[in-house]
Design a protein around this motif. Structure first.
Motif, PDB file in Angstrom:
ATOM      1  N   UNK A 387      78.001  85.548  40.471  1.00 59.72           N
ATOM      2  CA  UNK A 387      77.657  86.954  40.640  1.00 59.72           C
ATOM      3  C   UNK A 387      76.323  87.236  41.279  1.00 59.72           C
ATOM      4  N   UNK A 388      75.681  86.243  41.871  1.00 57.49           N
ATOM      5  CA  UNK A 388      74.439  86.506  42.597  1.00 57.49           C
ATOM      6  C   UNK A 388      74.727  87.301  43.860  1.00 57.49           C
ATOM      7  N   UNK A 389      73.741  87.997  44.368  1.00 63.40           N
ATOM      8  CA  UNK A 389      73.942  88.841  45.545  1.00 63.40           C
ATOM      9  C   UNK A 389      74.314  87.990  46.760  1.00 63.40           C
ATOM     10  N   UNK A 390      75.034  88.614  47.691  1.00 60.57           N
ATOM     11  CA  UNK A 390      75.423  87.902  48.908  1.00 60.57           C
ATOM     12  C   UNK A 390      74.195  87.490  49.718  1.00 60.57           C
ATOM     13  N   UNK A 391      73.172  88.350  49.729  1.00 59.54           N
ATOM     14  CA  UNK A 391      71.956  88.035  50.476  1.00 59.54           C
ATOM     15  C   UNK A 391      71.293  86.776  49.929  1.00 59.54           C
ATOM     16  N   UNK A 392      71.195  86.665  48.588  1.00 58.55           N
ATOM     17  CA  UNK A 392      70.603  85.475  47.970  1.00 58.55           C
ATOM     18  C   UNK A 392      71.479  84.253  48.225  1.00 58.55           C
ATOM     19  N   UNK A 393      72.800  84.431  48.107  1.00 56.81           N
ATOM     20  CA  UNK A 393      73.721  83.318  48.328  1.00 56.81           C
ATOM     21  C   UNK A 393      73.582  82.772  49.742  1.00 56.81           C
ATOM     22  N   UNK A 394      73.517  83.681  50.733  1.00 58.26           N
ATOM     23  CA  UNK A 394      73.354  83.241  52.120  1.00 58.26           C
ATOM     24  C   UNK A 394      71.996  82.586  52.341  1.00 58.26           C
ATOM     25  N   UNK A 395      70.957  83.165  51.729  1.00 56.34           N
ATOM     26  CA  UNK A 395      69.607  82.603  51.874  1.00 56.34           C
ATOM     27  C   UNK A 395      69.552  81.158  51.377  1.00 56.34           C
ATOM     28  N   UNK A 396      70.076  80.948  50.172  1.00 58.52           N
ATOM     29  CA  UNK A 396      70.043  79.604  49.589  1.00 58.52           C
ATOM     30  C   UNK A 396      70.883  78.632  50.422  1.00 58.52           C
ATOM     31  N   UNK A 397      72.061  79.059  50.849  1.00 58.94           N
ATOM     32  CA  UNK A 397      72.962  78.182  51.604  1.00 58.94           C
ATOM     33  C   UNK A 397      72.369  77.783  52.951  1.00 58.94           C
ATOM     34  N   UNK A 398      71.851  78.797  53.682  1.00 59.91           N
ATOM     35  CA  UNK A 398      71.263  78.502  54.999  1.00 59.91           C
ATOM     36  C   UNK A 398      70.007  77.642  54.848  1.00 59.91           C
ATOM     37  N   UNK A 399      69.206  77.946  53.846  1.00 57.66           N
ATOM     38  CA  UNK A 399      67.992  77.162  53.608  1.00 57.66           C
ATOM     39  C   UNK A 399      68.338  75.720  53.248  1.00 57.66           C
ATOM     40  N   UNK A 400      69.372  75.546  52.427  1.00 56.31           N
ATOM     41  CA  UNK A 400      69.776  74.203  52.027  1.00 56.31           C
ATOM     42  C   UNK A 400      70.273  73.409  53.230  1.00 56.31           C
ATOM     43  N   UNK A 401      71.116  74.034  54.056  1.00 55.83           N
ATOM     44  CA  UNK A 401      71.611  73.369  55.274  1.00 55.83           C
ATOM     45  C   UNK A 401      70.445  72.990  56.182  1.00 55.83           C
ATOM     46  N   UNK A 402      69.538  73.930  56.394  1.00 55.82           N
ATOM     47  CA  UNK A 402      68.395  73.675  57.281  1.00 55.82           C
ATOM     48  C   UNK A 402      67.497  72.572  56.726  1.00 55.82           C
ATOM     49  N   UNK A 403      67.240  72.619  55.421  1.00 55.66           N
ATOM     50  CA  UNK A 403      66.361  71.621  54.801  1.00 55.66           C
ATOM     51  C   UNK A 403      66.950  70.225  54.921  1.00 55.66           C
ATOM     52  N   UNK A 404      68.246  70.092  54.690  1.00 54.56           N
ATOM     53  CA  UNK A 404      68.892  68.781  54.773  1.00 54.56           C
ATOM     54  C   UNK A 404      68.847  68.245  56.204  1.00 54.56           C
ATOM     55  N   UNK A 405      69.147  69.102  57.184  1.00 52.49           N
ATOM     56  CA  UNK A 405      69.160  68.662  58.586  1.00 52.49           C
ATOM     57  C   UNK A 405      67.752  68.279  59.055  1.00 52.49           C
ATOM     58  N   UNK A 406      66.768  69.169  58.800  1.00 53.72           N
ATOM     59  CA  UNK A 406      65.414  68.888  59.266  1.00 53.72           C
ATOM     60  C   UNK A 406      64.790  67.702  58.526  1.00 53.72           C
ATOM     61  N   UNK A 407      65.067  67.580  57.240  1.00 57.82           N
ATOM     62  CA  UNK A 407      64.541  66.441  56.479  1.00 57.82           C
ATOM     63  C   UNK A 407      65.149  65.136  56.974  1.00 57.82           C
ATOM     64  N   UNK A 408      66.428  65.175  57.333  1.00 59.52           N
ATOM     65  CA  UNK A 408      67.078  63.974  57.870  1.00 59.52           C
ATOM     66  C   UNK A 408      66.474  63.588  59.211  1.00 59.52           C
ATOM     67  N   UNK A 409      66.196  64.593  60.055  1.00 63.79           N
ATOM     68  CA  UNK A 409      65.548  64.315  61.341  1.00 63.79           C
ATOM     69  C   UNK A 409      64.176  63.688  61.132  1.00 63.79           C
ATOM     70  N   UNK A 410      63.427  64.240  60.187  1.00 59.18           N
ATOM     71  CA  UNK A 410      62.113  63.688  59.868  1.00 59.18           C
ATOM     72  C   UNK A 410      62.239  62.266  59.340  1.00 59.18           C
ATOM     73  N   UNK A 411      63.267  62.035  58.520  1.00 53.96           N
ATOM     74  CA  UNK A 411      63.505  60.701  57.976  1.00 53.96           C
ATOM     75  C   UNK A 411      63.874  59.686  59.038  1.00 53.96           C
ATOM     76  N   UNK A 412      64.437  60.147  60.151  1.00 52.17           N
ATOM     77  CA  UNK A 412      64.763  59.245  61.261  1.00 52.17           C
ATOM     78  C   UNK A 412      63.550  58.986  62.143  1.00 52.17           C
ATOM     79  N   UNK A 413      62.787  60.028  62.407  1.00 56.42           N
ATOM     80  CA  UNK A 413      61.694  59.932  63.376  1.00 56.42           C
ATOM     81  C   UNK A 413      60.497  59.156  62.837  1.00 56.42           C
ATOM     82  N   UNK A 414      60.108  59.439  61.586  1.00 50.80           N
ATOM     83  CA  UNK A 414      58.891  58.832  61.036  1.00 50.80           C
ATOM     84  C   UNK A 414      58.951  57.298  61.008  1.00 50.80           C
ATOM     85  N   UNK A 415      60.049  56.658  60.516  1.00 45.56           N
ATOM     86  CA  UNK A 415      60.075  55.192  60.545  1.00 45.56           C
ATOM     87  C   UNK A 415      59.966  54.618  61.963  1.00 45.56           C
TER      88      UNK A 415
END
Length: 453
Positions: A387-415
């Motif tokens: 029952x959380x708001x759609x705005x919060x649901x979208x915020x968390x989902x998009x942020x989670x997708x972005x965080x996973x993708x960017x963190x993975x890129x960082x995990x590839x580049x740094x080594x």
């Protein structure tokens, strides 16, 4: 270790302690010779007191004592050897060791003590071999090799060859191969014992040897040596100098020891330890190894709090955002560590390669994107169900997708960057990448929240 093995170990340890305390030396030696190996005694050494270890080493014959000592970890070796004077160390231990094992022990000592020990050695040829090996770093072929080997001249007859092998074999613990050299001592090939045995006594070595031999230079990196022996399924590898002269050999047990040490170092780096330590080290040394990365984590935590502080207004307006801060930060950190672990593994076993690397990185990016989409869809469904708001649901989902993708890129580049600058890339799988990704995840989360909420 199974319960049965653990019980057997405890019983053996009790027996050793009991016989040591009662002074029943003959019974103790009989028990050891009948039931145990040197590697077992080295394992028991951590449960025995320093005095008990010294008493046990003094009872054993030289070969058994040497095998027990060299199978111990560095810290315990240092404590035990500190109880002996230089002459005893030389004649009780070093004189009976292969040159590579002796160098490993001597490298732990300060220069003054090391020189005194070498000066008391009774075997002058062995002492010269050890001195020549001490010039090499531990992470190159010269630092892994032993000088003891069997070689024959290409112009000898099989009869001369057999006599020389008998003579040389006295100083070689294990005979793996017989190397063939020319008059300038340059490695030209290898001859098998089978061919020597089957050949006529007057046959020249040049008629029966094989010139297909793989060798390494003294300054070949140890990691490259390990990869070569694994690739070609070798148990021994000859070492030559810059002129191609045969000067030593590396056996598989030396490579296994190196691989274990490197794995231990990488594990410690991944765990946030700044230097190589053991449980037997002093409290200050253990603290010194752990503190740097803890302080980096502390600074990362302070930086995270500052990031959160920048979005205090958004949190005040939408306090529900705070519920998902740990989720976004943790998922980004986990994804980054996973990607960096794959890259570090590829760099370590040479499967990543230096060419066609972009398709492999693209594949890793695709995996990160797929995992991010799956996790984002799951958290979106959860928020809508509870029952959380759609705005919060979208915020968390998009942020989670972005965080996973960017963190993975960082995990590839740094080594890859660390490896390019000759820094151990295993650092990138430890607290460094976790702290960095926490900051990245929170920054992405609040930035998206500021746009959508």
């Amino acid at each position: 270790m199974s319960n049965e093995q653990e019980n057997t170990k405890k019983e053996a340890l009790i027996t050793i302690r009991t016989l040591l305390e009662s002074g029943e030396n003959e019974e103790l030696l009989k028990f050891i010779n009948d039931e145990l190996y040197a590697a077992d005694l080295a394992e028991f050494a951590y449960d025995l007191s320093l005095e008990e270890n010294i008493s046990l080493l003094n009872l054993l014959d030289e070969l058994m004592a040497v095998d027990m000592l060299k199978d111990m970890e560095t810290g315990l070796q240092e404590k035990i050897l500190a109880a002996y004077d230089p002459e005893t160390i030389a004649r009780r231990f070093i004189d009976w060791m292969d040159s590579d094992d002796a160098v490993d022990i001597l490298n732990q000592m300060n220069i003054e003590l090391r020189d005194k020990v070498i000066a008391h050695m009774t075997d002058l040829e062995a002492s010269r071999n050890i001195v020549s090996l001490l010039q090499y770093r531990e992470d190159v072929a010269g630092g892994l090799m032993a000088k003891e080997l069997i070689k024959v001249n290409i112009n000898w007859t099989v009869s001369q060859c057999t006599d020389e092998i008998r003579s040389q074999a006295e100083n070689v613990t294990k005979v793996y191969s017989t190397y063939v050299v020319d008059d300038q001592e340059k490695l030209v090939g290898i001859v098998s014992l089978k061919d020597i045995i089957l050949a006529n006594a007057r046959t020249k070595v040049e008629k029966i040897y094989s010139d297909e031999v793989i060798s390494v230079n003294t300054y070949t990196p140890a990691e490259e040596v390990a990869q070569m022996m694994r690739k070609y399924d070798m148990v021994v590898l000859p070492v030559v100098d810059t002129l191609g002269r045969l000067i030593g050999r590396i056996t598989i047990d030396d490579v296994v020891d190196f691989i274990k040490e490197e794995a231990d170092k990488d594990y410690q780096l991944m765990s946030g330890l700044a230097e190589d330590v053991e449980i037997t080290d002093r409290v200050w040394i253990l603290s010194r190894a752990r503190l740097p990365w803890l302080l980096i984590g502390l600074l990362g935590g302070i930086a995270s709090s500052r990031v959160i502080g920048l979005y205090e207004g958004e949190l005040g307006a939408f306090p529900q955002m705070a519920f998902f801060m740990p989720l976004v930060a943790a998922m980004g950190g986990n994804a980054g560590v996973q990607s960096s672990a794959i890259i570090v593994q590829g760099l370590a076993n040479n499967t990543l390669g230096s060419t066609n690397i972009l398709p492999k990185l693209g594949k890793e990016f695709t995996v990160a994107l797929l995992n991010g989409l799956i996790c984002a869809a799951l958290i979106l469904g959860y928020n809508l169900i509870v029952g959380n708001s759609q705005a919060l649901a979208l915020t968390v989902s998009i942020a989670l997708l972005s965080a996973i993708v960017f963190a993975s890129l960082l995990g590839m580049i740094i080594p890859l960057l660390l490896n390019k600058f000759q820094i151990d890339p295993a650092i990138a799988t430890g607290p460094f990448i976790t702290t960095t990704n926490d900051l990245l995840g929170l920054g992405i989360y609040f930035s998206i929240g500021a746009l959508l909420l």
